[in-house]
Design an enzyme around this catalytic site. Structure first.
Site, PDB file in Angstrom:
ATOM      1  N   LYS A  39       0.911  -1.047  -0.037  1.00  0.00           N
ATOM      2  CA  LYS A  39      -0.207  -0.156  -0.241  1.00  0.00           C
ATOM      3  C   LYS A  39       0.784   1.201  -0.120  1.00  0.00           C
ATOM      4  O   LYS A  39       1.869   1.283   1.049  1.00  0.00           O
ATOM      5  CB  LYS A  39      -0.707   0.328   1.341  1.00  0.00           C
ATOM      6  CG  LYS A  39      -2.125   1.108   1.073  1.00  0.00           C
ATOM      7  CD  LYS A  39      -1.239   2.488   1.823  1.00  0.00           C
ATOM      8  CE  LYS A  39      -1.939   3.609   1.952  1.00  0.00           C
ATOM      9  NZ  LYS A  39      -1.842   4.258   2.483  1.00  0.00           N
ATOM     10  N   GLY A  79      -4.936  10.992  -0.466  1.00  0.00           N
ATOM     11  CA  GLY A  79      -5.600  11.687  -0.114  1.00  0.00           C
ATOM     12  C   GLY A  79      -5.036  13.445   0.138  1.00  0.00           C
ATOM     13  O   GLY A  79      -5.963  14.395   0.017  1.00  0.00           O
ATOM     14  N   GLY A 135      -0.732   8.177  -0.544  1.00  0.00           N
ATOM     15  CA  GLY A 135      -0.971   9.700  -1.639  1.00  0.00           C
ATOM     16  C   GLY A 135       0.987  10.729  -1.965  1.00  0.00           C
ATOM     17  O   GLY A 135       0.761  10.999  -3.120  1.00  0.00           O
ATOM     18  N   LYS A 193      -3.539   3.733  11.073  1.00  0.00           N
ATOM     19  CA  LYS A 193      -2.305   2.314   9.464  1.00  0.00           C
ATOM     20  C   LYS A 193      -1.498   1.835  10.734  1.00  0.00           C
ATOM     21  O   LYS A 193      -2.036   0.537  10.030  1.00  0.00           O
ATOM     22  CB  LYS A 193      -1.150   3.193   9.810  1.00  0.00           C
ATOM     23  CG  LYS A 193      -0.299   2.981   8.258  1.00  0.00           C
ATOM     24  CD  LYS A 193       0.804   3.566   7.898  1.00  0.00           C
ATOM     25  CE  LYS A 193       0.891   4.519   7.403  1.00  0.00           C
ATOM     26  NZ  LYS A 193      -0.285   4.855   6.016  1.00  0.00           N
TER      27      LYS A 193
HETATM   28  N1  LIG Z   1       4.286   8.247  15.865  1.00  0.00           N
HETATM   29  C1  LIG Z   1       3.749   8.299  14.437  1.00  0.00           C
HETATM   30  N2  LIG Z   1       4.749   7.811  13.691  1.00  0.00           N
HETATM   31  C2  LIG Z   1       4.854   8.375  12.435  1.00  0.00           C
HETATM   32  N3  LIG Z   1       4.411   8.817  11.640  1.00  0.00           N
HETATM   33  C3  LIG Z   1       2.996   9.647  12.115  1.00  0.00           C
HETATM   34  C4  LIG Z   1       3.557   8.940  14.225  1.00  0.00           C
HETATM   35  N4  LIG Z   1       2.122   9.884  14.446  1.00  0.00           N
HETATM   36  C5  LIG Z   1       1.881  10.163  13.532  1.00  0.00           C
HETATM   37  N5  LIG Z   1       2.353  10.202  12.342  1.00  0.00           N
HETATM   38  C6  LIG Z   1       1.941  10.516  11.590  1.00  0.00           C
HETATM   39  O1  LIG Z   1       0.493   9.755  10.435  1.00  0.00           O
HETATM   40  C7  LIG Z   1       1.919  10.059   8.566  1.00  0.00           C
HETATM   41  C8  LIG Z   1       1.482   8.946   8.301  1.00  0.00           C
HETATM   42  O2  LIG Z   1       0.326   9.157   8.175  1.00  0.00           O
HETATM   43  P1  LIG Z   1      -0.783   9.199   6.868  1.00  0.00           P
HETATM   44  O3  LIG Z   1      -0.089  10.670   6.450  1.00  0.00           O
HETATM   45  O4  LIG Z   1      -1.938   8.672   6.717  1.00  0.00           O
HETATM   46  O5  LIG Z   1       0.277   8.213   5.269  1.00  0.00           O
HETATM   47  P2  LIG Z   1      -0.313   8.193   3.919  1.00  0.00           P
HETATM   48  O6  LIG Z   1      -0.659   9.181   2.973  1.00  0.00           O
HETATM   49  O7  LIG Z   1       1.412   7.223   3.549  1.00  0.00           O
HETATM   50  O8  LIG Z   1      -1.253   6.390   4.476  1.00  0.00           O
HETATM   51  C9  LIG Z   1       3.642  10.805   8.688  1.00  0.00           C
HETATM   52  O9  LIG Z   1       3.697  11.214   7.882  1.00  0.00           O
HETATM   53  C10 LIG Z   1       3.049  11.753  10.453  1.00  0.00           C
HETATM   54  O10 LIG Z   1       3.165  13.129   9.993  1.00  0.00           O
HETATM   55  C1  LIG Z   2     -12.416   7.302   4.165  1.00  0.00           C
HETATM   56  C2  LIG Z   2     -10.545   8.572   4.599  1.00  0.00           C
HETATM   57  O1  LIG Z   2     -10.367   8.577   4.908  1.00  0.00           O
HETATM   58  N1  LIG Z   2     -10.435   8.256   2.479  1.00  0.00           N
HETATM   59  C3  LIG Z   2      -8.626   8.419   2.478  1.00  0.00           C
HETATM   60  C4  LIG Z   2      -8.994   7.949   0.830  1.00  0.00           C
HETATM   61  C5  LIG Z   2      -7.382   7.514   0.261  1.00  0.00           C
HETATM   62  C6  LIG Z   2      -5.733   6.688   1.462  1.00  0.00           C
HETATM   63  O2  LIG Z   2      -6.214   6.788   2.252  1.00  0.00           O
HETATM   64  O3  LIG Z   2      -5.097   7.961   1.081  1.00  0.00           O
HETATM   65  P1  LIG Z   2      -3.925   8.205   2.315  1.00  0.00           P
HETATM   66  O4  LIG Z   2      -3.203   6.748   1.244  1.00  0.00           O
HETATM   67  O5  LIG Z   2      -2.815   8.974   0.934  1.00  0.00           O
HETATM   68  O6  LIG Z   2      -3.711   8.849   3.187  1.00  0.00           O
HETATM   69  C7  LIG Z   2      -9.294  10.240   2.226  1.00  0.00           C
HETATM   70  O7  LIG Z   2     -10.334  10.542   1.268  1.00  0.00           O
HETATM   71  O8  LIG Z   2      -8.215  10.604   1.948  1.00  0.00           O
END
Ligand SMILES: Nc1ncnc2c1ncn2[C@@H]1O[C@H](COP(=O)(O)OP(=O)(O)O)[C@@H](O)[C@H]1O
Ligand SMILES: CC(=O)N[C@@H](CCC(=O)OP(=O)(O)O)C(=O)O
Length: 259
Positions: free
Chosen positions: A10, A46, A13, A218
């Site tokens: 996975k 996202g 974004g 996550k």
């Molecule tokens: N304990 C932590 N360790 C690492 N990242 C964290 C933590 N708590 C919050 N984060 C935040 O979570 C982000 C990752 O989640 P997310 O933005 O949803 O990632 P992705 O878009 O790759 O799925 C990191 O960039 C960081 O800003």
């Molecule tokens: C329900 C919900 O939160 N959906 C996410 C789907 C995309 C996503 O998860 O993107 P990243 O992996 O880049 O964070 C959103 O709308 O942002």
């Protein structure tokens, strides 16, 4: 040599905003596929959703890391995820010589989708359903690239968090899940990557606010799969693609979430 039957990767974004990141990832995927590794790529987007909502004058509201998705936003979300994000990745795959099939959670009955929580609007929760379509794509040696847009039995388009989408597909194909983000793993309070985490350690770090927002979603998705499969799930970075090959050979990268 490969040790994982199917690798479910996975990517978040932020990857879609770096040409080099995508090129490196696709090149690693090409090498792993040539070595016999079957891979399913699940993506988020996202940041592209944020951009499109803003351009259309809509509010961005999140609840515990999940996007509140009202009816007047779902079209924009679907366009950004199942459209733009999915095709950006297919284009990067093509450029690297990887044959891909762009799809969403709404294709081939792969999952069952329902509204998760009325407060979130058109946000879906998904459970694995039928692996035939994915298996067919994998048997051809093609790379499925799946967005996190789902469709319910009652015909609603639903926005699913991409980590949760990857969770359902990993369960579906009984695969090894790797959640690749823009950080190299889960940090402790001093922003040092933690090598290994179990359920009670996660609960403490979440309660202390060290793991929050997108990382909370996550890590909880990773823990669910680790417990379901009885094996660890990795949270790592797509910025270190060389390490991905280590992974296909049974090595470990980033943070291991233990069952
Ligand atoms: N304990 C932590 N360790 C690492 N990242 C964290 C933590 N708590 C919050 N984060 C935040 O979570 C982000 C990752 O989640 P997310 O933005 O949803 O990632 P992705 O878009 O790759 O799925 C990191 O960039 C960081 O800003
Ligand atoms: C329900 C919900 O939160 N959906 C996410 C789907 C995309 C996503 O998860 O993107 P990243 O992996 O880049 O964070 C959103 O709308 O942002």
């Amino acid at each position: 040599m490969t040790t994982h039957s199917v690798l479910v990767l996975k990517v978040g974004g932020a990857l879609l905003q770096t040409e080099t990141g995508m090129a490196n990832l696709m090149s690693a995927i090409k090498d792993m596929t040539a070595a016999g590794q079957k891979i399913v790529l699940v993506h988020g987007g996202g940041c592209l959703v944020d951009e499109q909502l803003t351009a259309n004058g809509k509010d961005i509201i999140k609840l515990d890391g999940l996007r509140v998705t009202p009816a007047d936003q779902i079209g924009i979300v679907v366009g950004a995820l199942a459209g733009t994000s999915n095709k950006i990745l297919q284009a990067a795959a093509a450029k690297a010589g990887v044959v891909s099939v762009g799809m969403s959670l709404g294709d081939g009955n792969v999952v069952k989708a329902n509204i998760k929580d009325e407060r979130l609007g058109l946000v879906g929760e998904v459970t694995p359903n039928d692996a035939s379509y994915l298996n067919f794509i994998l048997q051809q040696g093609w790379l499925p690239i799946c967005s996190s847009i789902a469709i319910s039995d009652t015909g609603e388009m639903l926005n699913v968090n991409a980590d949760q989408a990857a969770t359902a597909l990993a369960k579906l194909v009984n695969g090894t899940l790797v959640l690749l983000s823009d950080v190299s793993g889960v940090w402790d309070a001093n922003k040092q990557v933690i090598k290994s985490l179990n359920k009670s350690q996660i609960e403490t770090l979440v309660a202390d606010g060290v793991i929050e927002k997108g990382m909370k979603v996550k890590v909880e998705a990773a823990l669910e799969v680790a417990q379901w499969m009885g094996k660890p799930v990795l949270v790592a970075s797509w910025q270190e693609t060389e390490q991905l090959k280590t992974l296909a050979q049974g090595g470990s990268i980033g943070t291991q979430i233990q069952p």
